[in-house]
Design a protein around this motif. Structure first.
Motif, short mmCIF file in Angstrom:
data_model
loop_
_atom_site.label_atom_id
_atom_site.label_comp_id
_atom_site.label_asym_id
_atom_site.label_seq_id
_atom_site.Cartn_x
_atom_site.Cartn_y
_atom_site.Cartn_z
N SER A 103 2.47 -2.41 3.10
CA SER A 103 1.60 -3.46 4.72
C SER A 103 2.57 -2.04 5.51
O SER A 103 4.11 -2.26 5.84
CB SER A 103 2.20 -4.38 3.89
N SER A 104 2.18 -2.28 6.42
CA SER A 104 1.86 -1.58 7.96
C SER A 104 3.51 -2.01 8.61
O SER A 104 3.92 -1.72 8.75
CB SER A 104 1.18 -0.86 8.48
N GLN A 105 2.84 -3.72 8.87
CA GLN A 105 3.46 -4.67 9.67
C GLN A 105 3.76 -3.48 11.08
O GLN A 105 4.74 -3.28 11.66
CB GLN A 105 4.67 -4.46 9.33
N PHE A 106 2.89 -2.50 11.98
CA PHE A 106 2.96 -2.54 13.29
C PHE A 106 3.06 -2.79 14.25
O PHE A 106 3.25 -3.77 14.06
CB PHE A 106 1.82 -1.78 13.23
N GLY A 107 3.97 -2.32 14.59
CA GLY A 107 4.54 -3.43 16.12
C GLY A 107 6.22 -3.94 15.68
O GLY A 107 6.53 -4.34 16.74
N THR A 108 6.79 -3.52 14.46
CA THR A 108 8.20 -3.71 14.34
C THR A 108 8.95 -2.38 13.89
O THR A 108 8.01 -1.21 13.77
CB THR A 108 8.00 -4.82 12.98
N PRO A 109 9.72 -2.59 13.73
CA PRO A 109 10.33 -1.06 12.85
C PRO A 109 10.18 -1.55 11.26
O PRO A 109 11.45 -0.28 10.58
CB PRO A 109 12.10 -1.06 13.24
N TRP A 110 9.82 -2.36 10.40
CA TRP A 110 10.43 -2.05 8.85
C TRP A 110 8.39 -2.27 8.89
O TRP A 110 7.69 -3.08 9.22
CB TRP A 110 10.85 -3.16 8.86
N GLY A 111 7.93 -1.76 8.04
CA GLY A 111 7.00 -1.74 6.83
C GLY A 111 7.71 -3.08 5.75
O GLY A 111 8.51 -3.18 5.55
N ALA A 112 6.59 -3.78 4.92
CA ALA A 112 7.24 -4.27 3.79
C ALA A 112 6.34 -3.54 2.50
O ALA A 112 5.61 -3.61 2.69
CB ALA A 112 7.23 -5.45 4.18
N ALA A 113 7.20 -3.52 1.33
CA ALA A 113 6.64 -3.28 0.10
C ALA A 113 6.54 -4.59 -1.07
O ALA A 113 7.67 -4.99 -0.79
CB ALA A 113 6.91 -1.76 -0.53
N LYS A 114 5.83 -4.87 -1.46
CA LYS A 114 5.76 -6.11 -2.39
C LYS A 114 5.34 -5.37 -3.84
O LYS A 114 4.38 -4.94 -4.11
CB LYS A 114 5.13 -6.53 -1.55
N TRP A 115 5.59 -6.28 -4.68
CA TRP A 115 4.87 -6.12 -5.90
C TRP A 115 5.38 -7.47 -6.73
O TRP A 115 6.92 -8.10 -6.75
CB TRP A 115 5.37 -4.87 -6.60
N TYR A 116 5.29 -7.54 -7.33
CA TYR A 116 5.67 -9.07 -8.93
C TYR A 116 6.86 -8.35 -9.76
O TYR A 116 6.70 -7.00 -9.96
CB TYR A 116 4.30 -9.30 -9.73
N LEU A 117 8.02 -9.26 -9.85
CA LEU A 117 8.48 -8.52 -10.70
C LEU A 117 7.81 -8.72 -12.37
O LEU A 117 7.83 -10.03 -12.77
CB LEU A 117 10.08 -9.96 -10.64
#
Length: 818
Positions: A666-680
């Motif tokens: 996910s981009s999370q534009f407007g912040t310094p970081w995006g976030a990658a997410k997945w199930y374990l």
């Protein structure tokens, strides 16, 4: 003689094949077991791998030492398994089933081993037979739904249950959100006779996939013999309650590029007059004053003209939310637009919201209507950007559609409209789940989310953190703030409140009642609050949590825990709790687990990747709770699947798909970081932590103890690599949707990953009925009684589960035989 020679010739080939299988397994365990050891994990796998390689070499040379070495390895595996997993059945299956099969085959090969001292054929066959019997017993046991917590005590009646007069007028049954129906004729004794009464197909199949996000989650509203159901395109259908025959259809021609859903509709009976609250607002705007009781007494004030209601038109109205952010009112009998409401029957929720891109704001949950006021929150897109629409909550006049009040937590002085030329405060925490109402107190209760994006909070304003993941009470007549209770401090885990609060008058043991509000959370915490003051009824403690965050963010020192209520499905993960269908994928899960950051609850998202448990899908989610009002049994379902959250820098995050906000990067534009997410997940596509992966739980609110807990659902229509096993193994699977309880002592539920709607005995949690449906169910059922026939029905929509590509368009009603 010829056949004996051929059999003798085949035996070494079979042993060689067996040795090759053992060698392959041994090499796998040795290589990846060494990787596990390098991460600080168990030595068992690498040692067992070496033993298997040696066993394979000996067997290939037909050396009986291979038999004895494997037997010793198996005995060591049993001892290690008991030490590692205790007597828990499913963890033992993972550790012992595959080795047990190999043990049986090694015993069968024993008579062909010509070097060294082997077993006599009779003893070898006995060993193989005992191994087979043990495997058979394990195989039989896997099909038995065994409760995790049992109950054989009949629930005590502590209150009178409310009635719905045969209707299901609100999303949660009543405005209290208890999903309870009184005076049910379907009982634990006759529910086994329940049969399909009718099926309706609306003709639209939800599109599969996270990017499309179309999911049928509708709970039908039932009023006076008419079933109202909406689909993911916001199309509304009115059906005859006894036959399922379509009475009318309305298509708003709504469009959204993703996240299409309609969880329910509202219902309003017109009196032909604007609400007293709207009249008060207009009078105050004109410079006149009114009393706190909202009565009009000043004859000098300009009168508010009453809407002209054509005879027979829109006396009873269905209120439809749409995926393009409109509210539409329709005549409940004809499906025609109600011209008295808004502009030709509809209002645009995007007004005064600033820029609203398609699908960035919409009301996914049913409107809440009380005393002629439509109280509306909305879903705001997650994790795409900081500049998103406001999370404002508004109250509209149900007669005319005019705005009565607005609660903008970023600008509390705003009572109705924002200042000229401005919008409500953008990016504030929103209420996307269902709302609950106490009409005696005059309060509406909002379960709030977070200021997006979810996994970085360095940009958030003080009021964002003050209200994130909070239950908020407002006066629903005026929008006046009363209190809030925060269930999270600086939430950077997407632990927004997903469930409709449930309101219940809990006897206090002194002849009175405690006006309780029960709030489920994704964390497995259950908060019980005084709904007049917001103070906890059962103990809540602030506990220290792990610290550290990515650059630019911070973590709260403590988080609130509801210690006065049981915590469900949130026991701390360990390497030993990693699971797989075989020791091989279990080993890979252990490696996965030790490869990421994990310090228990609230491990901060990190660049390395952090394990989030429970995952941000829950725990408990939008299915919400049911309270059997006579006994005070709180019944709910929850899912158990961990997530990995990995923070990625701006350059990589800029490549993200702006639509895919709940999975992937996910981009999370407007912040310094995006976030990658997945199930374990294991390589076979199975959650890494040990089963169950989903349960149904009943908690006795008067004792705050779990009455029973059962595994929920089977792998019949699911399985490794997403291949259905066709085996009804009740391992307990993640579920969506909510449960419904009845006065007669039943619990109805349909949101499992297999294709069934079920009934459970409220006393024990045991399944007492099920019916297979064409595709999976995500929605909560509703229960009603036909005014024409007196027949009681359980109705549910089936559009397919999130994890399956099968989609449907079914509305199905069940009843006892006539």
């Amino acid at each position: 003689m010829s056949q004996e020679i051929k059999a003798s010739a085949r035996a070494p080939i079979a042993v060689l094949l067996l040795s090759l299988i053992i060698a392959a397994g041994g090499i796998f365990l040795t290589v990846f077991g060494a990787r596990l050891v390098s991460l600080g994990g168990s030595f068992y796998f690498v040692l067992t791998g070496l033993a298997l390689v040696a066993t394979a070499g000996l067997l290939a040379r037909r050396n009986a030492l291979g038999l004895w070495l494997y037997v010793a390895t198996f005995v060591a595996t049993v001892i290690w398994s008991l030490f590692d997993a205790g007597l828990n059945f499913w963890p033992l299956v993972s550790r012992l089933a595959a080795p047990g099969v190999i043990l049986m085959l090694v015993f069968l090969a024993a008579p062909t081993l010509t070097r060294g001292r082997t077993l006599p054929t009779s003893l070898a066959l006995t060993g193989a037979g005992l191994s087979a019997l043990a495997l058979l017993a394990m195989g039989v046991r896997v099909f038995q739904p065994v409760p995790f917590i049992t109950n054989d005590v009949t629930p005590e009646k502590i209150a009178e249950g409310g009635e719905l007069n045969g209707n299901w007028p609100h999303y949660g049954g009543s405005l209290k959100g208890t999903r309870y129906t009184g005076k049910s004729s379907i009982t634990p004794e006759n529910v086994a006779q329940l049969e399909l009464a009718w099926t309706f197909r609306h003709g639209h199949l939800p599109v599969h996939g996270h990017a499309a996000g179309a999911e049928d989650q509708n709970t039908p509203t039932v009023i006076d013999g008419i079933v109202y159901t909406c689909n993911t395109k916001s199309q509304l259908f009115a059906l005859d309650a006894d036959t399922g025959e379509q009475l009318w259809k309305f298509d708003p021609e709504a469009k959204a590029p993703f996240w299409e859903r309609c969880r329910g509709v509202g219902y309003y009976e017109s009196n032909g007059q604007p609400s007293p609250e709207l009249q008060r607002v207009k009078r105050e705007a004109a410079g006149f004053t009114t009393t706190a009781t909202f009565t009009v007494s000043d004859d000098s004030a300009p009168a508010t003209p009453a809407p002209v209601v054509p005879e027979g038109l829109c006396a009873k109205r269905v209120v439809l939310p749409t995926i393009d952010a409109r509210i539409i009112q329709l005549d409940a009998k004809t499906g025609e637009l109600c011209p008295q409401f808004g502009t030709n029957g509809q209002i645009d929720l995007k007004e005064h919201m600033g820029e609203v891109k398609p699908a960035f704001y919409m009301p996914t949950s049913a409107p809440t209507i009380a005393d002629g006021i439509i109280i509306q929150g909305g879903w705001v897109v997650d994790n795409v950007t900081t500049n998103v629409p406001p999370g404002v909550i508004r109250g509209f006049d149900a007669e005319t559609g005019e705005l009565i009040w607005a609660w903008d937590l970023g600008r509390p002085e705003t009572k109705r409209f924002p200042p000229e030329g401005e919008s409500y405060t953008r990016g504030t925490p929103n209420a996307w789940a269902g709302l609950a109402v106490d009409q005696d107190l005059g309060y509406v209760y909002l379960p709030l989310g977070n200021a997006t994006p979810d996994f970085f909070g360095g940009h958030r304003r003080p009021f964002d953190d003050e209200f994130n993941a909070s239950v908020v009470a407002l006066d629903y007549h005026t929008g006046e703030y009363k209190w809030h209770f925060r269930t999270m401090n600086h939430d950077i885990w997407d632990y927004d409140l997903p469930s409709q609060p449930a309101l219940y008058d809990l006897p206090d043991g002194k002849g009175g009642v405690q006006k309780a509000l029960v709030q489920l959370t994704k964390r497995g915490q259950i908060f019980v609050l005084d709904r007049e003051t917001g103070r906890p009824i059962f103990d809540v403690e602030e506990k220290a949590v792990p610290q550290g965050a990515v650059e630019g963010d911070w973590t709260a020192a403590t988080q609130p825990y509801s210690t006065g209520m049981p915590t469900i499905g949130a026991e701390r993960l360990t390497e030993a709790k990693m699971w797989g269908a075989t020791p091989f994928d279990a080993l890979m899960c252990r490696i996965e687990f030790l490869s990421y950051d994990y310090e228990g609850d609230f491990t901060p998202p990190s660049e390395k990747g952090a394990i989030m448990w429970p995952g941000f899908a829950g725990g408990m989610n939008w299915g919400s709770a049911s309270i059997q009002e006579e006994t005070g049994y709180l019944v709910f379902t929850e899912s158990r699947a961990a997530h990995v959250i990995k923070m990625v820098g701006r350059e990589e995050a800029d490549k993200a798909d702006a639509k895919d906000s709940h999975a992937g990067l996910s981009s999370q534009f407007g912040t310094p970081w995006g976030a990658a997410k997945w199930y374990l997940m294991s390589p076979l596509g199975v959650p890494c932590q040990e089963p169950p992966f989903g349960t149904m739980t009943a908690i006795d609110l008067k004792t705050q103890q779990v009455a029973w807990q059962m595994p929920l659902g089977t792998v019949e229509h699911m399985g490794p690599l997403n291949i259905p096993t066709r085996l009804p193994i009740p391992i307990g699977m993640p579920g969506t949707g909510g449960a419904v309880t009845t006065q007669s002592g039943l619990v109805f539920y349909g949101g499992t990953m297999d294709k069934y709607i079920r009934a459970f005995d409220l006393k024990t949690g045991q399944e007492v009925w099920k019916h297979e449906v064409p595709v999976g169910i995500q929605a909560t059922p509703s229960v009603y009684v036909s005014p024409k026939t007196g027949r009681e029905y359980v109705v549910v929509t089936a559009g397919g589960t999130r994890t399956s590509q099968e989609r449907g368009d079914y509305v199905m009603a069940f009843a006892l035989p006539q």
